[in-house]
Write a protein that holds these residues in place. Structure first.
Motif, mmCIF file in Angstrom:
data_model
loop_
_atom_site.group_PDB
_atom_site.id
_atom_site.type_symbol
_atom_site.label_atom_id
_atom_site.label_comp_id
_atom_site.label_asym_id
_atom_site.label_seq_id
_atom_site.Cartn_x
_atom_site.Cartn_y
_atom_site.Cartn_z
ATOM 1 N N HIS A 1 43.409 43.579 -2.689
ATOM 2 C CA HIS A 1 42.544 43.860 -2.943
ATOM 3 C C HIS A 1 41.243 43.765 -3.189
ATOM 4 C CE1 HIS A 1 46.417 45.583 -4.201
ATOM 5 N NE2 HIS A 1 45.601 46.787 -4.758
ATOM 6 N N ARG A 2 40.671 42.846 -2.523
ATOM 7 C CA ARG A 2 39.600 42.061 -2.503
ATOM 8 C C ARG A 2 38.532 42.658 -1.877
ATOM 9 N NH1 ARG A 2 41.583 36.673 -1.456
ATOM 10 N NH2 ARG A 2 40.867 36.543 -3.779
ATOM 11 N N SER A 3 38.741 43.107 0.033
ATOM 12 C CA SER A 3 38.373 44.045 0.260
ATOM 13 C C SER A 3 37.880 45.258 0.091
ATOM 14 C CB SER A 3 38.905 44.486 1.958
ATOM 15 O OG SER A 3 40.077 45.286 1.566
ATOM 16 N N PHE A 4 37.887 45.731 -0.986
ATOM 17 C CA PHE A 4 38.302 47.663 -1.361
ATOM 18 C C PHE A 4 37.602 47.546 -2.713
ATOM 19 C CE2 PHE A 4 42.334 47.035 -1.251
ATOM 20 C CZ PHE A 4 42.737 48.332 -1.721
ATOM 21 N N CYS A 5 38.089 46.509 -4.183
ATOM 22 C CA CYS A 5 37.807 46.242 -4.975
ATOM 23 C C CYS A 5 36.366 45.265 -6.011
ATOM 24 C CB CYS A 5 38.904 45.882 -5.699
ATOM 25 S SG CYS A 5 40.681 47.291 -5.518
ATOM 26 N N GLU A 6 35.817 46.192 -6.618
ATOM 27 C CA GLU A 6 34.531 44.594 -7.537
ATOM 28 C C GLU A 6 35.079 43.418 -7.444
ATOM 29 O OE1 GLU A 6 31.293 45.956 -7.669
ATOM 30 O OE2 GLU A 6 32.294 47.740 -6.992
ATOM 31 N N LYS A 7 35.028 42.405 -6.975
ATOM 32 C CA LYS A 7 34.996 41.364 -7.891
ATOM 33 C C LYS A 7 36.007 41.393 -9.133
ATOM 34 C CE LYS A 7 33.053 35.919 -7.653
ATOM 35 N NZ LYS A 7 31.986 35.518 -7.526
ATOM 36 N N GLU A 8 34.680 41.388 -10.401
ATOM 37 C CA GLU A 8 35.219 41.518 -11.249
ATOM 38 C C GLU A 8 36.826 42.569 -11.142
ATOM 39 O OE1 GLU A 8 32.388 43.247 -10.522
ATOM 40 O OE2 GLU A 8 31.608 41.124 -11.200
ATOM 41 N N PHE A 9 37.291 43.877 -10.708
ATOM 42 C CA PHE A 9 38.132 44.266 -11.114
ATOM 43 C C PHE A 9 39.628 43.581 -10.278
ATOM 44 C CE2 PHE A 9 40.751 47.554 -9.903
ATOM 45 C CZ PHE A 9 41.880 47.337 -10.651
ATOM 46 N N VAL A 10 39.398 42.493 -9.455
ATOM 47 C CA VAL A 10 40.232 41.187 -8.792
ATOM 48 C C VAL A 10 40.114 40.300 -9.721
ATOM 49 C CG1 VAL A 10 40.745 40.095 -6.994
ATOM 50 C CG2 VAL A 10 39.551 43.006 -6.580
ATOM 51 N N GLU A 11 39.467 39.749 -10.200
ATOM 52 C CA GLU A 11 39.565 38.597 -10.813
ATOM 53 C C GLU A 11 40.223 39.145 -12.174
ATOM 54 O OE1 GLU A 11 35.304 37.201 -11.565
ATOM 55 O OE2 GLU A 11 35.427 36.312 -9.093
ATOM 56 N N LEU A 12 39.984 39.597 -12.739
ATOM 57 C CA LEU A 12 40.872 39.995 -13.977
ATOM 58 C C LEU A 12 42.523 39.962 -13.519
ATOM 59 C CD1 LEU A 12 39.294 43.692 -15.403
ATOM 60 C CD2 LEU A 12 39.711 41.343 -16.535
ATOM 61 N N HIS A 13 43.099 40.034 -12.292
ATOM 62 C CA HIS A 13 44.254 39.951 -12.022
ATOM 63 C C HIS A 13 44.980 39.042 -11.923
ATOM 64 C CE1 HIS A 13 43.528 44.073 -11.379
ATOM 65 N NE2 HIS A 13 44.789 44.528 -11.477
ATOM 66 N N SER A 14 44.425 38.382 -12.755
ATOM 67 C CA SER A 14 45.353 36.270 -12.670
ATOM 68 C C SER A 14 46.729 36.460 -13.117
ATOM 69 C CB SER A 14 44.438 35.543 -13.722
ATOM 70 O OG SER A 14 45.085 36.638 -15.260
#
Length: 147
Positions: A25-38
């Motif tokens: 998802h990194r290529s099309f989602c905001e960085k903060e949103f991606v990092e929520l998926h810890s």
């Protein structure tokens, strides 16, 4: 070897889910949103699925490399660690998940996930024409096994 995920090995499954989800998802989602998926976030997500009668399976090849979940005829959460992709693990998990389905296997993918679409089509899945809006600019598309 494919094993069932339970509370004893859910941390390994959550690690696979987190790393793979973030990578895909990194290529099309905001960085903060991606990092929520810890790992912890995905652990809770997988526990919720177990509590909702999903079966979750983990593929091991010396170490955990991929996961998939199944409920009735719905296949979800097919993730393989990025460094282990293109080695047949996704196909192995998909075959296993199809055998666990009750009825005709179906799944949903993001319309921009061309690698997943290629795998599913090669396996015999076809688009049903059903779509669900995820965001204003992104839909999920449904596939079902046509064989």
């Amino acid at each position: 070897m494919i094993i069932q995920v339970d509370e004893n090995n859910i941390n390994e499954a959550a690690r696979i889910h987190s790393i793979s989800w973030q990578d895909s998802h990194r290529s099309f989602c905001e960085k903060e949103f991606v990092e929520l998926h810890s790992i912890e976030h995905q652990r809770k997500y997988l526990l919720d699925k177990l509590n909702d009668a999903y079966e979750i399976f983990m593929l091991l090849d010396g170490e955990p490399v991929g996961i998939v979940s199944v409920k009735d005829n719905l296949i979800e959460d097919l993730y393989v660690l990025p460094q282990m992709q293109n080695k047949g693990y996704g196909t192995e998990l998909l075959k296993y998940a199809c055998q666990k389905c009750i009825g005709k296997p179906t799944l949903w993918i993001l319309e921009n996930n061309v690698n997943a679409a290629r795998l599913y089509k090669r396996f015999g899945f076809t688009e049903t024409g059903r779509r669900q809006a995820i965001t204003e600019n992104l839909d999920e598309i449904e596939f079902e096994l046509s064989k």
